[in-house]
Every structure is written in C-alpha cells, then in structure tokens.
Design a protein around this motif. Structure first.
Motif, mmCIF file in Angstrom:
data_model
loop_
_atom_site.group_PDB
_atom_site.id
_atom_site.type_symbol
_atom_site.label_atom_id
_atom_site.label_comp_id
_atom_site.label_asym_id
_atom_site.label_seq_id
_atom_site.Cartn_x
_atom_site.Cartn_y
_atom_site.Cartn_z
ATOM 1 N N ARG A 279 4.135 7.733 0.589
ATOM 2 C CA ARG A 279 2.869 7.897 1.299
ATOM 3 C C ARG A 279 2.062 6.625 1.125
ATOM 4 N NH1 ARG A 279 0.798 12.356 -2.905
ATOM 5 N NH2 ARG A 279 0.554 10.985 -4.681
ATOM 6 N N MET A 280 1.063 6.463 1.955
ATOM 7 C CA MET A 280 0.158 5.328 1.812
ATOM 8 C C MET A 280 -0.874 5.684 0.751
ATOM 9 S SD MET A 280 1.407 3.055 3.757
ATOM 10 C CE MET A 280 0.184 1.764 3.785
ATOM 11 N N ARG A 281 -1.185 4.730 -0.098
ATOM 12 C CA ARG A 281 -2.221 4.914 -1.119
ATOM 13 C C ARG A 281 -3.573 5.072 -0.455
ATOM 14 N NH1 ARG A 281 0.094 0.873 -4.032
ATOM 15 N NH2 ARG A 281 -1.281 -0.624 -3.084
ATOM 16 N N LYS A 282 -4.419 5.880 -1.056
ATOM 17 C CA LYS A 282 -5.790 5.991 -0.580
ATOM 18 C C LYS A 282 -6.520 4.694 -0.850
ATOM 19 C CE LYS A 282 -6.833 10.865 -1.141
ATOM 20 N NZ LYS A 282 -7.723 11.815 -1.827
ATOM 21 N N ARG A 283 -7.334 4.299 0.094
ATOM 22 C CA ARG A 283 -8.181 3.116 -0.126
ATOM 23 C C ARG A 283 -9.406 3.568 -0.923
ATOM 24 N NH1 ARG A 283 -6.772 -1.424 2.801
ATOM 25 N NH2 ARG A 283 -5.351 -0.994 4.495
ATOM 26 N N SER A 284 -9.842 2.717 -1.824
ATOM 27 C CA SER A 284 -10.998 3.096 -2.632
ATOM 28 C C SER A 284 -12.249 3.090 -1.766
ATOM 29 C CB SER A 284 -11.152 2.142 -3.819
ATOM 30 O OG SER A 284 -11.941 1.040 -3.495
ATOM 31 N N ALA A 285 -13.157 3.986 -2.068
ATOM 32 C CA ALA A 285 -14.403 4.092 -1.307
ATOM 33 C C ALA A 285 -15.333 2.907 -1.576
ATOM 34 C CB ALA A 285 -15.108 5.405 -1.661
ATOM 35 N N GLY B 144 0.775 -1.232 0.000
ATOM 36 C CA GLY B 144 0.000 0.000 0.000
ATOM 37 C C GLY B 144 0.804 1.278 0.000
ATOM 38 N N GLU C 110 3.028 4.183 -1.696
ATOM 39 C CA GLU C 110 3.193 4.830 -2.999
ATOM 40 C C GLU C 110 4.482 5.641 -2.959
ATOM 41 O OE1 GLU C 110 0.781 7.988 -5.850
ATOM 42 O OE2 GLU C 110 -0.124 7.289 -4.004
ATOM 43 N N LYS D 27 -12.478 -2.338 0.170
ATOM 44 C CA LYS D 27 -11.098 -2.490 0.620
ATOM 45 C C LYS D 27 -10.501 -3.730 -0.016
ATOM 46 C CE LYS D 27 -12.031 -0.265 4.966
ATOM 47 N NZ LYS D 27 -12.164 -0.403 6.377
#
Length: 88
Positions: free
Chosen positions: A78-84, A64, A66, A87
């Motif tokens: 940074r950590m990738r955003k989790r998709s809404a 996770g 980036e 997961k």
C-alpha cells in the motif's frame, strides 16, 4: 528483528502503485533491467542475491510504498500515508 519476506507479486504491485516501469525501478534501485525482468518472470519470493531484493524494496519504499507482511490477512502493499504536517 525479522526480515520481511517479499514476493515477486508484491514487487509488481508496488511498481504499479508507484506508477513505475521496470526501467524506473532499475534506475531507482541500481539493479539492471534484465535482472528485474528475469526476477519478475518467476513467482514466489524474490530470487537471486539478498542484496538485489533489498535494493528493490528500498527503492520502492523510498517512493512511498509500504510492504505488508503475511500476518494471517495476506501479504500486500500500500502507499504510505502522507503526514498532515508536511509533504516530503
């Protein structure tokens, strides 16, 4: 397509973000702990064989992280955003 240059500092920061030890990174990447220790003892871009650096980066990206290229604002991680939607 350009290849992202990743520094040892980014690898260390990525491990910290993922909450991984050197042993965790070794297990996830297939790279030995002594090799990771040797690489992390230096500074600058990842040394050694290109395949080694690629395996480390791939394992951390799968966790996770980036990697942010040097683009005038400074290289980083940074950590990738989790998709809404869901997961993974």
């Amino acid at each position: 397509m350009s290849i992202l240059k990743v520094s040892i500092r980014q690898i260390k920061a990525a491990r910290a973000l993922a909450g991984w030890s050197q042993e965790d990174l070794a297990e996830a990447s297939g790279i030995s702990v002594p090799t990771i220790k040797r690489l992390e003892a230096a500074d600058g871009e990842i040394g050694g064989r290109p395949e080694t650096g690629a395996a480390l980066v791939a394992a951390l990206e799968k966790a996770g992280v980036e990697f942010i290229a040097e683009n005038g604002g400074g290289a980083g991680v940074r950590m990738r955003k989790r998709s809404a939607r869901g997961k993974r």
